[in-house]
Write an enzyme that holds these catalytic residues in place. Structure first.
Site, PDB file in Angstrom:
ATOM      1  N   LYS A 132      -8.655   0.226  -8.358  1.00 57.21           N
ATOM      2  CA  LYS A 132      -8.114   1.471  -7.830  1.00 57.21           C
ATOM      3  C   LYS A 132      -8.113   2.577  -8.879  1.00 57.21           C
ATOM      4  CE  LYS A 132      -5.417  -1.074  -4.442  1.00 57.21           C
ATOM      5  NZ  LYS A 132      -6.254  -2.262  -4.663  1.00 57.21           N
ATOM      6  N   GLU A 207       1.825   5.534 -10.439  1.00 54.08           N
ATOM      7  CA  GLU A 207       1.641   6.879  -9.894  1.00 54.08           C
ATOM      8  C   GLU A 207       2.955   7.308  -9.258  1.00 54.08           C
ATOM      9  OE1 GLU A 207      -1.551   6.355  -7.136  1.00 54.08           O
ATOM     10  OE2 GLU A 207      -0.250   5.645  -5.517  1.00 54.08           O
ATOM     11  N   HIS A 242       5.826  -3.165   0.913  1.00 54.51           N
ATOM     12  CA  HIS A 242       4.514  -2.513   0.809  1.00 54.51           C
ATOM     13  C   HIS A 242       3.435  -3.255   1.583  1.00 54.51           C
ATOM     14  CE1 HIS A 242       6.596  -0.217  -2.224  1.00 54.51           C
ATOM     15  NE2 HIS A 242       6.824  -1.311  -2.906  1.00 54.51           N
ATOM     16  N   ARG A 299     -13.598  -4.082   2.613  1.00 57.32           N
ATOM     17  CA  ARG A 299     -13.560  -5.301   3.426  1.00 57.32           C
ATOM     18  C   ARG A 299     -13.049  -4.945   4.799  1.00 57.32           C
ATOM     19  NH1 ARG A 299      -8.083  -5.836   3.694  1.00 57.32           N
ATOM     20  NH2 ARG A 299      -6.879  -5.283   1.845  1.00 57.32           N
TER      21      ARG A 299
END
Length: 661
Positions: A132, A207, A242, A299
């Site tokens: 990422k 982040e 999450h 995916r």
């Protein structure tokens, strides 16, 4: 139990045909891929770890290859074993499913190097997007809006709250929200450990955490001939830990200009890495409507059925045909209606989402095939183990409008019969019927705000206990005539009593048998018995009749009661209370079966501990669970051993509470 709506597929002219397909995965996604492969006339090969030897995906396949071991690191994460299995079974293609090695470029290269067809994007595209951190650099260069990264080493209180994320993989593993600077180091270590266990890569980045943002994503599909489809949007904002819980397509309430922006950004992301196959570009949309790129999953997504439903496509079939060299039409089919998916988990939301393990005695969802689709990797009698994700099934509803789809899904889940394990079914039904969800006021903080109300104990447990008692006492239809006419147990004139517990609350049911009809309840004003049978009881409550379905588990005190009022699991208590085992005060017992993966640094017998201090970490179903000290005091015993498996209720440690000052 796996059904799907009718789908239409573009007309392809494949350059190379797949004859036998190995799915390098397990459970629901393997079963779902096998379904499409069978429809296309492709032979199927399963792989299985030892706990999965009798799993549904193994039973559904034409052939199966054992992966010795139990933990994912020994089995489903061993790329060389998977390639060897494909070659041994004579497969000519490998589909990775989702999770495990589905976004591992090294595995994709190994598959290709063995002369097998890889059902996924090129390894170079996986490599570009799988990390990422690197994906964000690529998207920044392409002009896609991004959240600025934060260096954990230099983070200050002004940077809080922070979101820690695993650089590799997804599914919520390796993610933590940090709201206090003092906990940053510990949460970084925990996120890295969980990421390393799940994906074999412990890289973590930070982040800014956006409060009350929406998780919106775009499904992309690309062929090797330059065509890239953006197949609409999905909203996946309702999440726990999450991980997505409820998803829908299209994402409701987005301005058309924002939809266009998201579609264009997703297509740009796919083109930037010469993408091929199915992928998903995920965005965070702020309350003000500003989108930020999160990641691209290279995916098939867990929630792909909602896109299939609204577009009338089979995305797995498209993956296979693209891999065979087929070309997509220039434009995708138009969307029709609305689809909503709910993930049914074997977990207890009221107990910090604690995963459950054991035998799934019954899994039955009504309406399958009539606007309702059920994708599952389990059948009645299968065992849910401790090594893998606790998802039992995905239930999907498709209807002309969002309101109709939501209502249909909530109704199907409410009427489902799920026996043997605690699940999140009631939470799902209440979420779908919540005013905020009905009004499409969606954001990732939904469960933080409403979890308490959504997990309150189901009402009417007392009536469920009445139904359980009367069903258990009811004579069987084939019982001797004297039993059916004369009675119900020994002394018909004397009240009978049965006791049960439901969600920790005891219920006593007293009734008086009758020679001429159903029994009469004692001390239950407003409740009248209409009819009884060993598997059902009809009660009239304040003038309204209700039918209760009852299932008694053989050789067990468990009783399952389902009715329009809700579902209850009851435990039949003995006529006389039995002495209970006692544990020493301050004992820390394993809340689930699992593996001891961490022990607090320096922790030993005699250590001083404080209330709430994390002492041990158990890994169960691919998630880490902290065991904290119940009080401030001294650790007087430490039985947990790093790397050892423990059973539910095992004694891990003992804390002697310090006397009050």
């Amino acid at each position: 139990m796996t059904t799907s709506p009718e789908t239409t597929q573009p007309d392809f002219a494949p350059s190379k045909a797949i004859g036998s397909l190995l799915v390098a995965n397990r459970g629901e996604i393997a079963v779902r891929i096998f379904r499409t492969a069978r429809a296309l006339g492709i032979e199927t090969v399963a792989v299985y770890a030892d706990p999965d030897a009798r799993a549904l995906h193994v039973r559904e396949a034409d052939a199966a290859v054992r992966l010795p071991g139990a933990a994912p690191a020994e089995t489903y994460l061993r790329g060389e074993l998977l390639v060897k299995a494909a070659l041994a079974a004579g497969a000519d293609a490998v589909h990775p499913g989702y999770g495990f090695l589905s976004e591992n470029a090294g595995f994709a290269r190994a598959v290709r190097a063995a002369g097998l067809l890889w059902i996924g994007p090129p390894p170079e595209a996986i490599e570009a997007m799988a990390s990422k951190t690197r994906a964000k650099e690529l998207m920044r260069a392409a002009g896609v809006p991004l959240l600025d990264p934060v260096d954990p080493a230099t983070a200050t209180a002004a940077d809080l709250p922070l979101l820690l994320k695993a650089a590799a993989g997804g599914g919520g593993r390796g993610m933590r929200v940090v709201r206090e600077l003092g906990s940053l180091k510990e949460e970084l270590e925990a996120a890295a450990a969980e990421a390393r266990s799940a994906f074999g890569d412990g890289e973590v980045f930070a982040e800014p955490y956006v409060e009350r943002g929406r998780h919106v994503e775009v499904q992309v599909l690309a062929d090797a001939h330059g065509t890239v489809w953006a197949l609409g949007t999905r909203d996946c904002s309702l999440q726990r830990r999450h991980q997505k819980v409820i998803e829908e397509a299209p994402a409701p309430g987005l301005p058309e200009s924002l939809r266009t922006t998201l579609h264009e950004a997703a297509v740009a992301a796919a083109r930037a890495v010469s993408y091929q196959g199915a992928g998903t570009v995920e965005f965070l949309v702020t309350a003000e409507g500003r989108p930020y790129f999160l990641e691209m999953n290279t995916r098939l997504q867990v929630e792909h059925p909602v896109t299939e439903a609204v577009h009338g496509l089979d995305l797995v079939a498209l993956q296979l045909r693209i891999a065979e060299g087929g070309a997509l039409p220039l434009n995708p089919p138009r969307a029709s209606g609305h689809a909503v998916e709910a993930r049914l988990y074997a977990e207890d939301p009221a107990q910090d989402w604690r995963p459950q393990a054991g035998v799934l005695h019954t899994l039955s969802v009504p309406g399958a095939g009539d606007g309702i689709r059920v994708d599952t990797g389990f059948a009645d009698g299968d065992t849910v183990g401790v090594h893998y994700d606790p998802m039992l099934a995905k239930v999907i509803a498709h209807a002309p409008t969002r309101a109709e789809a939501v209502r249909a899904l909530a109704g199907a889940l409410a009427r489902a019969r799920i026996h043997g394990l605690t699940t999140n079914r009631d939470l799902l039904v209440r979420s779908l019927r919540h005013p905020e969800f009905a009004a499409a006021r969606l954001d990732t903080g939904f469960y933080e705000r409403h979890l308490g109300a959504l997990t309150e104990a189901a009402p009417d447990a007392a009536l469920a206990a009445v139904a359980a008692a009367l069903a258990e006492a009811a004579p069987a239809p084939d019982a001797p005539l004297a039993t059916r006419i004369g009675g119900w147990r020994n002394v018909p004139s004397q009240p009978q009593s049965r006791r049960y517990t439901a969600a920790g609350t005891a219920h006593e049911v007293r009734y008086r048998p009758s020679r001429s009809g159903p029994p009469q309840l004692v001390d239950r004003p407003g409740v009248r018995v209409v009819a009884t049978a060993p598997d059902s009881v009809t009660l009239e409550v304040d003038g309204v009749q209700r039918l209760f379905h009852v299932k008694h588990k053989s050789n067990s005190p468990e009783v399952y009661v389902d009715s329009p009022l809700g579902a209850h699991t009851l435990i039949r208590l003995p006529r006389f209370a039995e002495p209970q085992d006692r544990t020493e005060p301050g004992s820390l017992l394993a809340p689930m079966p699992g593996t001891v993966v961490r022990i607090a640094e320096g922790l030993a017998t005699g250590s001083a501990v404080t209330a709430g201090q994390p002492l041990l970490w158990l890994e169960a179903m691919k998630m880490e669970h902290r065991i904290v000290s119940p009080a401030s005091g001294t650790l007087t015993a430490l039985h947990a051993v790093l790397g050892h498996q423990v059973e539910f209720g095992a004694l891990l440690a003992v804390v002697q509470e310090e006397p009050p000052a």
